[in-house]
Design a protein around this motif. Structure first.
Motif, PDB file in Angstrom:
ATOM      1  N   SER B  14       0.826  -1.202   0.000  1.00  0.00           N
ATOM      2  CA  SER B  14       0.000   0.000   0.000  1.00  0.00           C
ATOM      3  C   SER B  14       0.865   1.260   0.000  1.00  0.00           C
ATOM      4  O   SER B  14       1.894   1.315   0.674  1.00  0.00           O
ATOM      5  CB  SER B  14      -0.889  -0.041   1.246  1.00  0.00           C
ATOM      6  N   PRO B  71      -3.444  10.736   6.878  1.00  0.00           N
ATOM      7  CA  PRO B  71      -3.839   9.479   7.505  1.00  0.00           C
ATOM      8  C   PRO B  71      -2.823   8.359   7.307  1.00  0.00           C
ATOM      9  O   PRO B  71      -2.045   8.372   6.366  1.00  0.00           O
ATOM     10  CB  PRO B  71      -5.131   9.140   6.779  1.00  0.00           C
ATOM     11  N   GLN B  72      -2.854   7.416   8.206  1.00  0.00           N
ATOM     12  CA  GLN B  72      -2.036   6.209   8.112  1.00  0.00           C
ATOM     13  C   GLN B  72      -2.989   5.037   7.974  1.00  0.00           C
ATOM     14  O   GLN B  72      -3.972   4.965   8.683  1.00  0.00           O
ATOM     15  CB  GLN B  72      -1.253   6.012   9.405  1.00  0.00           C
ATOM     16  N   THR B  73      -2.656   4.114   7.088  1.00  0.00           N
ATOM     17  CA  THR B  73      -3.503   2.916   7.011  1.00  0.00           C
ATOM     18  C   THR B  73      -2.642   1.692   7.243  1.00  0.00           C
ATOM     19  O   THR B  73      -1.440   1.706   7.019  1.00  0.00           O
ATOM     20  CB  THR B  73      -4.175   2.764   5.636  1.00  0.00           C
ATOM     21  N   GLN B  75      -2.992  -2.625   6.929  1.00  0.00           N
ATOM     22  CA  GLN B  75      -3.784  -3.806   6.572  1.00  0.00           C
ATOM     23  C   GLN B  75      -3.137  -5.011   7.210  1.00  0.00           C
ATOM     24  O   GLN B  75      -2.024  -5.377   6.854  1.00  0.00           O
ATOM     25  CB  GLN B  75      -3.810  -3.928   5.051  1.00  0.00           C
ATOM     26  N   LEU B  83      -8.540  -4.017   8.601  1.00  0.00           N
ATOM     27  CA  LEU B  83      -8.054  -2.768   8.017  1.00  0.00           C
ATOM     28  C   LEU B  83      -8.166  -1.673   9.074  1.00  0.00           C
ATOM     29  O   LEU B  83      -9.247  -1.397   9.572  1.00  0.00           O
ATOM     30  CB  LEU B  83      -8.904  -2.420   6.795  1.00  0.00           C
ATOM     31  N   GLN B  85      -7.278   2.350  10.090  1.00  0.00           N
ATOM     32  CA  GLN B  85      -6.935   3.631   9.490  1.00  0.00           C
ATOM     33  C   GLN B  85      -7.046   4.706  10.561  1.00  0.00           C
ATOM     34  O   GLN B  85      -8.028   4.758  11.294  1.00  0.00           O
ATOM     35  CB  GLN B  85      -7.886   3.950   8.353  1.00  0.00           C
ATOM     36  N   ASP B  87      -6.856   8.828  11.126  1.00  0.00           N
ATOM     37  CA  ASP B  87      -6.798  10.138  10.475  1.00  0.00           C
ATOM     38  C   ASP B  87      -7.213  11.208  11.488  1.00  0.00           C
ATOM     39  O   ASP B  87      -7.374  10.914  12.669  1.00  0.00           O
ATOM     40  CB  ASP B  87      -7.682  10.155   9.233  1.00  0.00           C
ATOM     41  N   ALA B 135     -11.512   0.310   9.959  1.00  0.00           N
ATOM     42  CA  ALA B 135     -12.119   0.716   8.688  1.00  0.00           C
ATOM     43  C   ALA B 135     -12.723  -0.486   7.975  1.00  0.00           C
ATOM     44  O   ALA B 135     -12.890  -0.462   6.769  1.00  0.00           O
ATOM     45  CB  ALA B 135     -11.085   1.405   7.811  1.00  0.00           C
ATOM     46  N   ARG B 257     -17.312   8.027   9.074  1.00  0.00           N
ATOM     47  CA  ARG B 257     -16.219   7.542   8.221  1.00  0.00           C
ATOM     48  C   ARG B 257     -16.766   7.020   6.892  1.00  0.00           C
ATOM     49  O   ARG B 257     -16.183   7.272   5.838  1.00  0.00           O
ATOM     50  CB  ARG B 257     -15.440   6.455   8.954  1.00  0.00           C
TER      51      ARG B 257
END
Lengths: 120, 527
Positions: B14, B71-73, B75, B83, B85, B87, B135, B257
């Motif tokens: 990602s 934001p940071q995601t 997985q 998932l 996330q 922000d 998320a 969200r």
């Protein structure tokens, strides 16, 4: 096997009907105990629906082995619903403990009566 | 060491994938409250210390994340997996969660709450944090169910028949709603092969309707929120503060969200939030019970959070802090009945807390409620803006009931109160409670009210002449209307809609309504 012979859409309809029956049970059953059982019926319908969705790609259990892969069931919904079963079961257990406590002063467990006596 | 192995298995594909140390920190932060919660059962004396420690940890995590590029995601495992996330939106919800927990723990510090209470508090806090960074629908489901269980145990903590019934009713409603939610989730999975929030677009319309039914019930929005007045009013004050301050937000957050991720969802939320704002405000204006007023006002404030997803984080923060402070203060009122309170002067200390909380919710400058309201109204236009302005006036009317309560200025020593009051009010059911407030109360207020002032400093750019005038006109209008009309108005709304069977039955109506709203938005095919 009888269930295998039914088409997917009929099975789905039966499971959604189970969910609805449970839902109406929660509303129309007077006894608190029966309401909890109705909720269990509802969650049985949901679980069955997950299993049905998992089976849309096939029936075989997805296990890595020497045998060449066939049409196997989707393991993700099964894994997810396993979590939901555990959660549902623990919620049910908690509710039954609550009902046990309430039953001391309201032996008939009629929800209307309990509601009348315990709301200000 | 499953945490380590989880983090090691991360796909680095990602583009905005998070750095490894961030991943570890986040996983520890999620896991630690659960670990701490169960440790309290082993070392009961550590309960309040651990709870306070967890609150401070969350606060520092929240502040730390705020300073990071967002934001940071993240997985975990695979695209079937979890998932996460984080922000701007999550950061503000995390602040709220940690501040409310800290305040409630400080409030309960001198009391004799048992370790079990703190266990549930910590677990509740941890699972709410999980909601604020997740998320995907399945992590959300698990977190929401844990929240339901912990909240159930907290409401039932006094173990009276009433407490057990109220908590049972809460768990019943929330679990039934979550069963509908689960059906919606599998429909999303069937359409996309993944549980991510973004999957709402393109999934069958039924999926959106079912998932939103679950979330709306959890959040207490519109008629799905009618379970909320009784629950919030009958729970212990610290528990009500948690419920209204953060537990409700756990249902709101995923809705916001989703609205930010999938544009088509926003109009559905707009109409629902206008409905809930007007319903809640009408109830709040007519309510004469202090704690029920706070509870129904939560129904309306949730609408303010949902109506403008871009301003949602800040509004939720302001509302949560103010409402938690108000619930704690209302728990110390000599009577719950506002009519009785009008003939029973309050101590200035208690009144000042009530006043600050009420002013913030009404949107008075210098408190963060002002910035939140200004920011929200700026996002709106046309008839939505008019409706929300009317609702803001309604909020000012409802909270004027607290602001204009009589206060016993000057006579500071509390001993005189119990002597004078029985003479003027011989038929009061509760003998006038001592006005002595515990030190824990003041500690909690420093955290919450201090938070309101500090959060106000985050958005100083909102202090324009235009917005200031608007806020003051809204508040003055509300107070005027209160003095002229609503002070003398006494209408009791029927409570039949709050009966248990109606709460469950209303879900079918909401489902039909949501289905109709979702069809309008062309979210996806009909099954």
């Amino acid at each position: 096997m009888f269930a295998l012979a039914l088409p997917m859409s009929v099975l789905a309809a039966l499971m959604l009907a189970t969910i609805l029956f449970g839902f109406f049970g929660i509303i129309f059953k007077q006894n608190l105990m029966m309401k909890i059982i109705a909720m269990d019926v509802m969650s049985t319908g949901v679980i069955a629906y997950y299993v049905l969705v998992a089976a849309r790609t096939g029936w075989a259990t997805p296990i890595v082995s020497g045998v060449p892969p066939g049409a196997y069931a989707d393991p993700v919904p099964q894994a997810v619903i396993l979590t939901a079963i555990v959660i549902g079961f623990s919620i049910q257990a908690l509710m039954l403990v609550g009902v046990m406590k309430l039953a001391r002063d309201n032996p008939t467990l009629e929800s209307r009566e309990i509601e009348k006596s315990s709301t200000p | 060491m499953s945490l380590l192995s989880l983090a090691a298995n991360l796909p680095a594909a990602s583009p905005d994938a998070a750095p490894q140390e961030w991943v570890m920190l986040t996983l520890v932060w999620i896991a630690l409250p659960l670990l701490a919660g169960f440790s309290v059962a082993l070392w009961p004396r550590l309960g309040r210390y651990l709870a306070l420690f967890i609150a401070l940890l969350s606060l520092s995590y929240g502040v730390g994340q705020w300073l990071q590029p967002l934001p940071q995601t993240l997985q975990l495992l695979d695209n079937f997996g979890v998932l996460l996330q984080i922000d701007d939106l999550s950061v503000q919800f995390i602040w709220l969660n940690s501040l409310v927990l800290a305040a409630v723990v400080i409030y309960c510090w001198p009391s004799s709450k048992r370790a079990f209470f703190y266990t549930q508090m910590i677990i509740l806090h941890g699972s709410i944090n999980a909601v604020f960074i997740c998320a995907d629908f399945i992590s959300l489901y698990v977190a929401l169910e844990v929240i339901g269980i912990a909240a159930f145990l907290l409401i039932a903590y006094p173990r009276s028949n009433r407490a057990i019934w109220v908590s049972l009713r809460y768990l019943f409603v929330s679990n039934t709603a979550m069963l509908f939610y689960l059906v919606g989730v599998i429909l999303v999975y069937q359409a996309h092969g993944s549980f991510a929030f973004s999957g709402l677009l393109g999934a069958p319309v039924e999926a959106t309707a079912l998932i939103f039914l679950g979330l709306l019930t959890k959040a207490g929005v519109f008629i799905s929120g009618l379970w909320l007045p009784l629950t919030y009013a009958e729970a212990d004050p610290p528990v009500s503060a948690m419920l209204s301050g953060v537990v409700g937000k756990a249902g709101v957050f995923p809705l916001v969200r989703c609205a930010l991720m999938v544009e088509e969802v926003a109009p559905i939320l707009l109409s629902l939030s206008l409905g809930t704002v007007l319903l809640g405000v009408t109830y709040a204006i007519l309510e004469q019970d202090a704690r029920r007023l706070l509870a129904v006002s939560s129904i309306s404030q949730v609408g303010f959070v949902l109506v403008a997803p871009a301003a949602a984080g800040f509004y939720a923060l302001s509302h949560g802090l103010a409402k938690a402070a108000l619930f704690l203060a209302a728990g110390n009122l000599p009577s719950r009945d506002l009519v009785k309170l009008r003939s029973q002067p309050l101590s200035p200390q208690l009144w000042s807390v009530l006043a600050l909380g009420s002013l913030s919710i009404s949107g008075f400058p210098l408190l963060s409620g002002f910035g939140a309201k200004a920011m929200t109204l700026k996002q709106l236009s046309g008839w939505a803006e008019i409706a929300m302005t009317v609702a803001a006036v309604g909020t000012a009317i409802a909270f004027a009931k607290f602001l204009f309560l009589p206060v016993q200025w000057g006579r500071a020593d509390p001993q005189t109160q119990p002597q004078t009051q029985p003479q003027t009010q011989p038929q009061t059911e509760t003998p006038a409670a001592p006005a002595q407030l515990q030190p824990g109360f003041w500690g909690a207020m420093v955290v919450l009210i201090g938070g309101l002032f500090a959060a106000n400093g985050l958005h100083l750019e909102l202090y324009t002449v235009n917005d200031l005038t608007k806020a003051l006109v809204i508040i003055a209008g509300g107070w005027l209307a209160y003095g002229l009309v609503f002070r003398h108005l006494q209408v009791a709304l029927p409570r039949v809609v709050e009966e248990f069977e109606n709460l469950i039955g209303v879900m079918s109506l909401v489902l039909v309504g949501l289905f109709w709203l979702a069809i309008q938005q062309n979210l996806g095919p009909v099954l």
